[in-house]
Write a protein that holds these residues in place. Structure first.
Motif, short mmCIF file in Angstrom:
data_model
loop_
_atom_site.label_atom_id
_atom_site.label_comp_id
_atom_site.label_asym_id
_atom_site.label_seq_id
_atom_site.Cartn_x
_atom_site.Cartn_y
_atom_site.Cartn_z
N THR A 66 1.01 -1.20 0.04
CA THR A 66 0.02 0.06 -0.04
C THR A 66 0.81 1.16 0.03
OG1 THR A 66 -1.53 -1.23 1.33
CG2 THR A 66 -1.69 1.07 1.28
N ILE A 105 -1.22 9.19 -8.13
CA ILE A 105 -0.73 8.19 -7.22
C ILE A 105 -1.10 8.99 -5.63
CG2 ILE A 105 1.08 6.85 -6.20
CD1 ILE A 105 0.19 6.34 -8.95
N HIS A 106 -1.70 8.03 -4.73
CA HIS A 106 -2.19 8.72 -3.63
C HIS A 106 -1.94 7.72 -2.42
CE1 HIS A 106 -4.13 12.00 -5.79
NE2 HIS A 106 -4.71 11.03 -6.63
N ASP A 109 -3.45 3.84 -2.07
CA ASP A 109 -3.67 2.94 -3.16
C ASP A 109 -2.75 1.74 -2.96
OD1 ASP A 109 -4.87 5.05 -4.48
OD2 ASP A 109 -3.16 5.79 -5.53
N ARG A 110 -3.43 0.58 -3.54
CA ARG A 110 -2.89 -0.94 -3.53
C ARG A 110 -1.98 -0.90 -4.84
NH1 ARG A 110 -6.49 -5.61 -2.34
NH2 ARG A 110 -6.55 -5.14 -4.31
N LEU A 128 -0.18 -0.09 -10.13
CA LEU A 128 -1.80 0.18 -9.28
C LEU A 128 -2.41 -1.06 -9.46
CD1 LEU A 128 -2.67 3.81 -9.98
CD2 LEU A 128 -2.03 2.80 -7.74
N GLU A 131 -7.84 0.70 -10.22
CA GLU A 131 -8.12 1.96 -10.50
C GLU A 131 -8.80 2.82 -9.06
OE1 GLU A 131 -7.51 4.21 -12.78
OE2 GLU A 131 -5.99 2.59 -13.40
N PRO A 132 -8.24 3.59 -8.57
CA PRO A 132 -8.92 4.12 -7.64
C PRO A 132 -10.07 5.21 -7.78
CG PRO A 132 -7.02 5.28 -7.86
CD PRO A 132 -6.85 4.17 -8.70
N ARG A 134 -12.10 8.45 -8.07
CA ARG A 134 -11.58 9.62 -7.70
C ARG A 134 -13.08 10.49 -8.17
NH1 ARG A 134 -7.95 8.25 -5.09
NH2 ARG A 134 -6.06 7.82 -5.91
#
Length: 137
Positions: A66, A105-106, A109-110, A128, A131-132, A134
């Motif tokens: 992570t 990238i935050h 994030d996995r 990644l 897909e996070p 947002r």
């Protein structure tokens, strides 16, 4: 006083602890160390940061983690790049690069280990996993 143990001599001369492993299986893997006294996992150390023990065994990471922190760096490079601290599933933290736009990238994030290492910096490269979501995109 420094205590020289056999396992440290073996790590120094034989396998490389805390680096990337290129086995014949074709799959990239990351090696890390675990203290035999207290069980602390660490990356590329000579002594345990918790108990100062020198008896460290080398283990193989599954390669998932992570993002703990990510920043965009603009110096010494023609384009912006990210530098991230990745907390691996085994409990150690490694510095590396996550593929993708640097501002995308935050923390949280996995990621999964992607390639052996960055050809310029020599650091591990991650991709990644999800897909996070947002809200602003």
């Amino acid at each position: 006083m420094y205590h020289h143990s056999g396992s440290v001599a073996q790590q120094a001369s034989g396998s490389t602890a805390g680096v990337l492993d290129h086995r014949a299986s074709g799959q990239e893997a990351m090696l890390f160390q675990r203290c035999t006294w207290c069980g602390t996992a660490m990356y590329h150390r000579l002594l345990c940061p918790v108990c100062q023990g020198s008896d460290l065994r080398t283990e193989r990471s599954e390669g998932t983690g992570t993002v703990r922190h990510s920043t965009v760096v603009h110096r010494n490079t023609p384009a912006a790049r990210n530098v991230s601290l990745i907390e691996m599933a085994e409990g150690f933290v490694v510095r590396g690069r996550v593929m993708g736009p640097p501002v995308g990238i935050h923390s949280g994030d996995r990621v999964r280990l992607s390639t052996a290492k960055d050809p310029v910096r020599g650091e591990p490269v991650f991709q990644l996993l999800d897909e996070p979501y947002r809200a602003w995109t």
